[in-house]
Write a protein that holds these residues in place. Structure first.
Motif, PDB file in Angstrom:
ATOM      1  N   UNK A   1       0.851  -1.184   0.000  1.00  0.00           N
ATOM      2  CA  UNK A   1       0.000   0.000   0.000  1.00  0.00           C
ATOM      3  C   UNK A   1       0.887   1.233   0.000  1.00  0.00           C
ATOM      4  N   UNK A   2       0.280   2.355  -0.268  1.00  0.00           N
ATOM      5  CA  UNK A   2       1.027   3.606  -0.285  1.00  0.00           C
ATOM      6  C   UNK A   2       0.205   4.735   0.292  1.00  0.00           C
TER       7      UNK A   2
ATOM      8  N   UNK B   1      -2.611  18.230  -9.536  1.00  0.00           N
ATOM      9  CA  UNK B   1      -1.637  18.085  -8.453  1.00  0.00           C
ATOM     10  C   UNK B   1      -0.224  18.314  -8.972  1.00  0.00           C
ATOM     11  N   UNK B   2       0.579  19.046  -8.211  1.00  0.00           N
ATOM     12  CA  UNK B   2       1.925  19.397  -8.669  1.00  0.00           C
ATOM     13  C   UNK B   2       3.033  18.695  -7.892  1.00  0.00           C
ATOM     14  N   UNK B   3       2.697  18.057  -6.774  1.00  0.00           N
ATOM     15  CA  UNK B   3       3.728  17.384  -5.983  1.00  0.00           C
ATOM     16  C   UNK B   3       3.095  16.275  -5.158  1.00  0.00           C
ATOM     17  N   UNK B   4       3.466  15.031  -5.474  1.00  0.00           N
ATOM     18  CA  UNK B   4       3.080  13.859  -4.688  1.00  0.00           C
ATOM     19  C   UNK B   4       4.315  13.363  -3.946  1.00  0.00           C
ATOM     20  N   UNK B   5       4.238  13.271  -2.645  1.00  0.00           N
ATOM     21  CA  UNK B   5       5.306  12.666  -1.858  1.00  0.00           C
ATOM     22  C   UNK B   5       4.766  11.328  -1.353  1.00  0.00           C
TER      23      UNK B   5
ATOM     24  N   UNK C   1       5.885   7.283   7.584  1.00  0.00           N
ATOM     25  CA  UNK C   1       7.265   7.040   7.180  1.00  0.00           C
ATOM     26  C   UNK C   1       8.106   8.308   7.167  1.00  0.00           C
ATOM     27  N   UNK C   2       9.407   8.149   7.384  1.00  0.00           N
ATOM     28  CA  UNK C   2      10.318   9.295   7.410  1.00  0.00           C
ATOM     29  C   UNK C   2      10.902   9.601   6.031  1.00  0.00           C
TER      30      UNK C   2
END
Length: 267
Positions: free
Chosen positions: A219-220, A236-240, A247-248
Motif C-alpha cells: 500500500x502507499x 496536483x503538482x507534488x506527490x510525496x 514514514x520518514x
C-alpha cells in the motif's frame, strides 16, 4: 543479491493477508449506510468541481511533463526505469486508458513506451515503428500516472463510496471517504482508496491506497502538497509517496508540470 532480495520481498507480499484500509471499527458491512454513501458522493462531486470538471470535460487529450525521483533500496525495486531521477513527457487521452511516455533523460532517453487499453508497446525513437511488447512496467506505470493526474475526475466512477468520518492532520480538518468497487472489504484484484479531503479547499491532500498488482499487503500514502491551476483545471503538482503514512523517507516523489490540452471534444 539484489534480485534475491526483490524475489523474497515479493514472495512475502503475495503470501500475506490482504491489507485493509478500513479501521477495525468499520469492518462490518452492516455499518455502511445509504446516508454514508450519499455524503461520500457529494464530497467527491465537490472535489471534481473545484478541480475544474466542467473544463476537463471539454478536453480529449493532453500533454504533461513529469518528474519521478525514487529513493533507497525499496525505491529502486519499485520502478523499472533504471534511474533514480526520471524525466518524462506524457501524452494521454482523457476518455480512454491510453497514452505514451517519452524518456527525457538517462540511458533510455528518446525511447517511447505506449499503452492502449491493456496492450503495451515500445518505440526506440518518437518516429520509429511501434513494437508490441507485453511489459509489466508499462502496463503498471503508464495507467498509474494517468490515474494520479486524472484522479479528481475518475474516482467518482467507483460504485463503493462511503463517508467514514472527519479527522485532523496538522492544522487541517478532513472529510475521509472510502472508495472501492463491488465491496468495501479487501479483494485480491481490486484496490481500496481512502481519500482525505480538505474541508476548506475541497481537494485531496492525503491519499491512501492499496496496490494489489504489486502484492497482497502493498500500500502507499501520497501527500499531495501542491496544486497548479491551468486555466481552470487544477492538477496536483507534488506527490510525496510513502509506504507508511508515518514514514520518514519517501519511496518516491512525483512532480507533474507544464500541463497542455492538445485536443478538444467537439460537440
Amino acid at each position: 543479491m539484489r534480485k534475491f532480495i526483490g524475489f523474497l520481498f515479493m514472495s512475502i507480499l503475495f503470501s500475506s493477508c490482504l491489507t485493509d484500509l478500513r479501521t477495525k471499527s468499520l469492518r462490518s458491512p452492516e455499518l455502511y449506510t445509504p446516508e454514508m454513501h450519499e455524503q461520500g458522493v457529494e464530497i467527491l462531486k465537490r472535489y471534481a468541481k473545484v478541480s475544474g470538471e466542467d473544463k476537463w470535460k471539454t478536453i480529449n487529450s493532453y500533454q504533461i511533463y513529469f518528474n519521478d525521483d525514487f529513493f533507497g533500496l525499496m525505491g529502486g525495486l519499485a520502478q523499472p526505469f533504471k534511474n533514480k531521477r526520471n524525466k518524462f513527457k506524457l501524452n494521454y487521452y482523457t476518455q480512454e486508458n491510453a497514452g505514451t511516455l517519452e524518456f527525457l533523460n538517462g540511458k533510455k532517453e528518446g525511447q517511447v513506451w505506449g499503452y492502449n487499453e491493456g496492450s503495451s508497446y515500445i518505440k526506440e525513437t518518437i518516429n520509429a515503428k511501434p513494437i508490441d511488447k507485453d511489459k509489466k512496467g508499462i502496463k503498471f506505470w503508464l495507467p498509474t500516472y494517468q490515474y494520479f493526474i486524472e484522479f479528481p475526475f475518475r474516482i467518482s466512477n467507483a460504485d463503493i463510496i462511503y463517508f467514514v468520518g472527519e479527522d485532523k492532520y496538522g492544522l487541517n480538518v478532513y472529510d475521509k471517504v472510502l472508495v472501492s468497487w463491488k465491496q468495501a472489504a479487501p479483494q485480491r484484484k481490486i484496490d481500496q482508496y481512502l481519500l482525505w479531503l480538505n474541508k476548506d479547499t475541497g481537494l485531496v491532500d492525503i491519499l491512501q491506497y492499496t496496490i494489489r498488482d504489486q502484492g497482497a499487503i502493498f500500500k502507499g500514502t501520497a501527500f499531495i502538497e501542491e496544486h497548479t491551476n491551468y486555466n481552470g483545471i487544477v492538477i496536483p503538482a507534488l506527490f510525496r509517496v510513502y509506504l507508511k503514512k508515518s514514514g520518514r523517507r519517501p519511496l518516491h516523489i512525483m512532480r507533474p508540470h507544464h500541463f497542455t490540452a492538445t485536443d478538444f471534444i467537439v460537440e
